[in-house]
Design a protein around this motif. Sequence first.
Motif, PDB file in Angstrom:
ATOM      1  N   SER A  62      18.011   3.442   1.279  1.00 45.02           N
ATOM      2  CA  SER A  62      18.317   4.854   1.496  1.00 45.02           C
ATOM      3  C   SER A  62      17.401   5.405   2.570  1.00 45.02           C
ATOM      4  O   SER A  62      16.262   4.947   2.725  1.00 45.02           O
ATOM      5  N   LYS A  63      17.902   6.406   3.295  1.00 48.11           N
ATOM      6  CA  LYS A  63      17.060   7.102   4.269  1.00 48.11           C
ATOM      7  C   LYS A  63      16.391   8.328   3.663  1.00 48.11           C
ATOM      8  O   LYS A  63      15.353   8.780   4.153  1.00 48.11           O
ATOM      9  N   ASP A  64      16.986   8.873   2.592  1.00 48.90           N
ATOM     10  CA  ASP A  64      16.462  10.121   2.035  1.00 48.90           C
ATOM     11  C   ASP A  64      16.019  10.002   0.577  1.00 48.90           C
ATOM     12  O   ASP A  64      15.529  10.969   0.003  1.00 48.90           O
ATOM     13  N   GLY A  65      16.210   8.840  -0.046  1.00 47.43           N
ATOM     14  CA  GLY A  65      15.842   8.674  -1.443  1.00 47.43           C
ATOM     15  C   GLY A  65      16.834   9.279  -2.406  1.00 47.43           C
ATOM     16  O   GLY A  65      16.589   9.324  -3.610  1.00 47.43           O
TER      17      GLY A  65
ATOM     18  N   TYR B  62      11.554   1.591  -6.828  1.00 48.51           N
ATOM     19  CA  TYR B  62      11.765   1.665  -5.378  1.00 48.51           C
ATOM     20  C   TYR B  62      10.449   1.978  -4.686  1.00 48.51           C
ATOM     21  O   TYR B  62       9.518   2.523  -5.284  1.00 48.51           O
ATOM     22  N   VAL B  63      10.404   1.624  -3.399  1.00 46.14           N
ATOM     23  CA  VAL B  63       9.227   1.869  -2.569  1.00 46.14           C
ATOM     24  C   VAL B  63       9.612   2.796  -1.426  1.00 46.14           C
ATOM     25  O   VAL B  63      10.698   2.673  -0.841  1.00 46.14           O
ATOM     26  N   ASP B  64       8.720   3.733  -1.140  1.00 50.46           N
ATOM     27  CA  ASP B  64       8.871   4.640   0.000  1.00 50.46           C
ATOM     28  C   ASP B  64       8.044   4.072   1.149  1.00 50.46           C
ATOM     29  O   ASP B  64       6.812   4.052   1.083  1.00 50.46           O
ATOM     30  N   LEU B  65       8.721   3.609   2.205  1.00 50.24           N
ATOM     31  CA  LEU B  65       8.019   2.972   3.328  1.00 50.24           C
ATOM     32  C   LEU B  65       7.290   3.994   4.209  1.00 50.24           C
ATOM     33  O   LEU B  65       6.522   3.601   5.096  1.00 50.24           O
ATOM     34  N   GLY B  66       7.523   5.265   4.009  1.00 52.65           N
ATOM     35  CA  GLY B  66       6.824   6.305   4.757  1.00 52.65           C
ATOM     36  C   GLY B  66       7.501   6.702   6.046  1.00 52.65           C
ATOM     37  O   GLY B  66       7.169   7.729   6.646  1.00 52.65           O
TER      38      GLY B  66
ATOM     39  N   GLY C  90       0.776  -1.224   0.000  1.00 56.06           N
ATOM     40  CA  GLY C  90       0.000   0.000   0.000  1.00 56.06           C
ATOM     41  C   GLY C  90       0.806   1.271   0.000  1.00 56.06           C
ATOM     42  O   GLY C  90       0.239   2.371   0.024  1.00 56.06           O
ATOM     43  N   LYS C  91       2.144   1.145  -0.036  1.00 54.90           N
ATOM     44  CA  LYS C  91       3.006   2.327   0.009  1.00 54.90           C
ATOM     45  C   LYS C  91       3.327   2.819  -1.404  1.00 54.90           C
ATOM     46  O   LYS C  91       3.178   2.101  -2.383  1.00 54.90           O
ATOM     47  N   THR C  92       3.817   4.037  -1.487  1.00 55.12           N
ATOM     48  CA  THR C  92       4.131   4.660  -2.768  1.00 55.12           C
ATOM     49  C   THR C  92       5.324   3.960  -3.423  1.00 55.12           C
ATOM     50  O   THR C  92       6.352   3.724  -2.781  1.00 55.12           O
TER      51      THR C  92
ATOM     52  N   ALA D 110      16.270   2.055   6.945  1.00 53.20           N
ATOM     53  CA  ALA D 110      15.954   2.608   5.623  1.00 53.20           C
ATOM     54  C   ALA D 110      14.500   3.034   5.560  1.00 53.20           C
ATOM     55  O   ALA D 110      13.640   2.469   6.248  1.00 53.20           O
ATOM     56  N   GLN D 111      14.243   4.029   4.740  1.00 57.37           N
ATOM     57  CA  GLN D 111      12.873   4.418   4.394  1.00 57.37           C
ATOM     58  C   GLN D 111      12.572   4.067   2.937  1.00 57.37           C
ATOM     59  O   GLN D 111      11.427   3.812   2.586  1.00 57.37           O
ATOM     60  N   PHE D 112      13.629   4.031   2.117  1.00 58.04           N
ATOM     61  CA  PHE D 112      13.473   3.760   0.696  1.00 58.04           C
ATOM     62  C   PHE D 112      14.221   2.472   0.352  1.00 58.04           C
ATOM     63  O   PHE D 112      15.365   2.283   0.788  1.00 58.04           O
ATOM     64  N   VAL D 113      13.576   1.590  -0.437  1.00 52.89           N
ATOM     65  CA  VAL D 113      14.198   0.320  -0.814  1.00 52.89           C
ATOM     66  C   VAL D 113      14.029   0.157  -2.327  1.00 52.89           C
ATOM     67  O   VAL D 113      12.921   0.300  -2.863  1.00 52.89           O
ATOM     68  N   LYS D 114      15.153  -0.140  -3.000  1.00 55.01           N
ATOM     69  CA  LYS D 114      15.152  -0.156  -4.462  1.00 55.01           C
ATOM     70  C   LYS D 114      15.622  -1.500  -5.016  1.00 55.01           C
ATOM     71  O   LYS D 114      16.544  -2.119  -4.477  1.00 55.01           O
ATOM     72  N   MET D 115      14.987  -1.930  -6.115  1.00 60.01           N
ATOM     73  CA  MET D 115      15.539  -2.979  -6.967  1.00 60.01           C
ATOM     74  C   MET D 115      16.144  -2.261  -8.174  1.00 60.01           C
ATOM     75  O   MET D 115      15.432  -1.681  -8.984  1.00 60.01           O
ATOM     76  N   GLN D 116      17.454  -2.322  -8.285  1.00 56.13           N
ATOM     77  CA  GLN D 116      18.166  -1.693  -9.394  1.00 56.13           C
ATOM     78  C   GLN D 116      18.581  -2.770 -10.392  1.00 56.13           C
ATOM     79  O   GLN D 116      19.431  -3.617 -10.100  1.00 56.13           O
ATOM     80  N   GLY D 117      17.962  -2.779 -11.561  1.00 53.27           N
ATOM     81  CA  GLY D 117      18.294  -3.776 -12.562  1.00 53.27           C
ATOM     82  C   GLY D 117      19.663  -3.555 -13.162  1.00 53.27           C
ATOM     83  O   GLY D 117      20.083  -2.416 -13.415  1.00 53.27           O
TER      84      GLY D 117
END
Length: 767
Positions: free
Chosen positions: A711-714, A682-686, A644-646, A740-747
């Motif tokens: 990342s903490k700040d994106g 990436y997802v922003d966990l809020g 449900g997060k951005t 972390a607040q931001f989590v990314k899958m980087q292809g």
Amino acid sequence: MLKGKKIRKVIISISFLLVLIFTNGIQNISNAEENLFNKDISISPVPKSIEEIGKGFPINPKVGLVKEVDTDPMALREVKETLKEAGVRKIVESNIHNSLPTTAVTIWVGEFSDENDFNLVKEKTGIDEINGKHKEGYTLYSGRKNDKKHIVLMGNDSRGTFYSAQSLGQLILKKDGTDWMPEVIIKDWPTFPIRGAIEGFYGEPWSHEDRLSQIEFYGEHKMNSYIYAPKDDPYHRAKWREPYPEEKLNEIEELVQTSEENHVEFTFAISPGVTVAYSNDEDFEKLVNKAEQMWDIGVRSFAIFLDDIDPNLRHSEDKEMFGDDENPSAAAQAYLLNRFNEEFIKQHEGAERLITVPTEYSQAGTTPYRERFAELVDSDVIVQWTGIGVVAPTITTEDADLTYEIFDHDLLIWDNYPVNDMDRNSLFLGPLVGRDNNLSPENGVIGSTANPMNEAEASKIPLFTVADYLWNPKVYNPTDSIERSIQEFGGDAAQALKTFVDSSYSSLISGKEPFSEELAPNITEFWKAYENEDELRKPANELLDKFTKLEEAPSELRNKLDNENFLDEVDPYLDKMELYGKAGKAAVHMLLAEKENDPAAVAEHKEQLESLLVELQSIPQTLGLGTVQPFFERVLYGENLAEGKTAIASSSEVDWLTPELATDGDSSTRWASLYNDDEWIYVDLGDVYTINQVVLQWEAAYGKEYKIQVSKDGEEWTDVYTENTGDGGTDRINFNPTQAQFVKMQGLKRATGWGYSLYEFKVYEEQ
């Protein structure tokens, strides 16, 4: 229907019939003696008009049968089989020009196009309304005159007569003692002239037994077309120049004969475009010889397909002949099609119009190729079109109008549903959706052929709804249609089959997951009670009931459904469904044990759940149970922080495969990127959390190499995991706890020619 296979009586709910009356104005349903239409009366496909005029009458053990000299023999066979199943022991047959039977119930079967014959039918039976204008239409009347009961099956042509016989088989109601015939007037005809299926998928073709069964199914459901075009039949595509060997030719001849018996037009398609030299006389001769071989065994309809090929000219003679044209590929293809049309189709009396698929069959809007193709190809050639997209989520009247204007040829839809050759580990059993109820020949569309699944028997469930739509799209109701399909196909196992269909429902044209939708509120109520320390037993029992339903449905299908081919086709899906049910029960019992402070029971159920999940993972086939896997993971790992997060992505392949679909908690929806290696999501966990686990649930387009970054700040990203040998499926990635607040899958590198595609991107907090 033939070979003793009768369509089972199915029930249309009274609510659906009322919907047809009040919302569509098409179905005329009334009752002369009661205020309520007989809810047991059911015709599939749904007729254009049906009126109940009396209470009905019993089918006596002895009935009369009046026919014309040339009444369609298949219709007569159908009527006789129907009467036999209704308990009739003696049929007194008579030609309309001979003395008529004096039986209490008399059935009149034929076209009765001769004015004197028609007047005699009217005089004897009391019928005074007919439907004689539409091809393949029919009038079915059952009523009384002078204490005699009559059933009139009057077709506008031979197919109409055959279809009236099909409807009779569905009208007769089973009763204790003597079967019952309702008194009705049905006036019915199809909206689309061409209604059927195309065996056009990639992968292992159907067996001969499958094809015979399919053709009979089409006849039973008023479908009149079967196009033989299996991509992996070598003599259709790769070896198109070579004649069929005798054994294979004999099989095709039997298919042609069975099609004729079932009033289905058998179309033989050739796909020469991969290797053909369009201007080469020798290649053309081989094409004609192949068609002549088919003509000699009874084929009267032909197609030349030019789909899924490189449009560029390969042969020097073609480049020399067409290279200066404004669109060489369109000119070359038109030359071949027109030559075949003139030198074969028009030289064979009784041949149907040629059908083709252009190379650009799915694009939106016009192109130079399409414009030149439309200009050059003979006007009587039928053009197949998939809608906008290879698998079109919708086909609207606007789409059809624009495409007809572009091609300026009659359009025949090649509808890529329920085909699953692009996803061989899924079944698409839901109804046809997204097709405009107002679509008709007025939009230039003369019909549609559905492309079924590699699983022939399973395909019949959605194909039932295709037949429903194509016969009478104005009143087509997908929900009602699939219910009737399940009742017919499932018989005594219909309820278990419904559970299975509801778990294999979602597709590229419909994201709906009925069983997940049924489960979702139970799961929500369970978690609400669990977290708020409320009384847990009631929501737990309700959830356990649902999982028990999943567990027991496969066994019920295997024990009650008399269709071994279907059960073989779906066997791994049934295994997986049973495991889902067992795992769900283990998960609920584990949480109940936690609330009861029983660590031994918690450990036992947790071990069982983890073992069942390993078994589930070992079965590659998928079911539309998107709410179940998140439930299991929350039980074992806690709440998915990403749900449900951005979500933000570098790109989306199309505007309906957007990044938030990877964090919506539904494993049937997905995000897909453009076709580049350097794509990301990436997802922003809020908020900042301490996390140590990410789960990537890949679609077929997965990452061979990728990184997980946090990342903490994106803005500034840190690598926590690198994958160099990804193999798709579900990747459960563990790493050292990090904030972390931001989590990314980087292809880094794609595994396929497509982009990256994720059903779900999940993030878990350290436990």
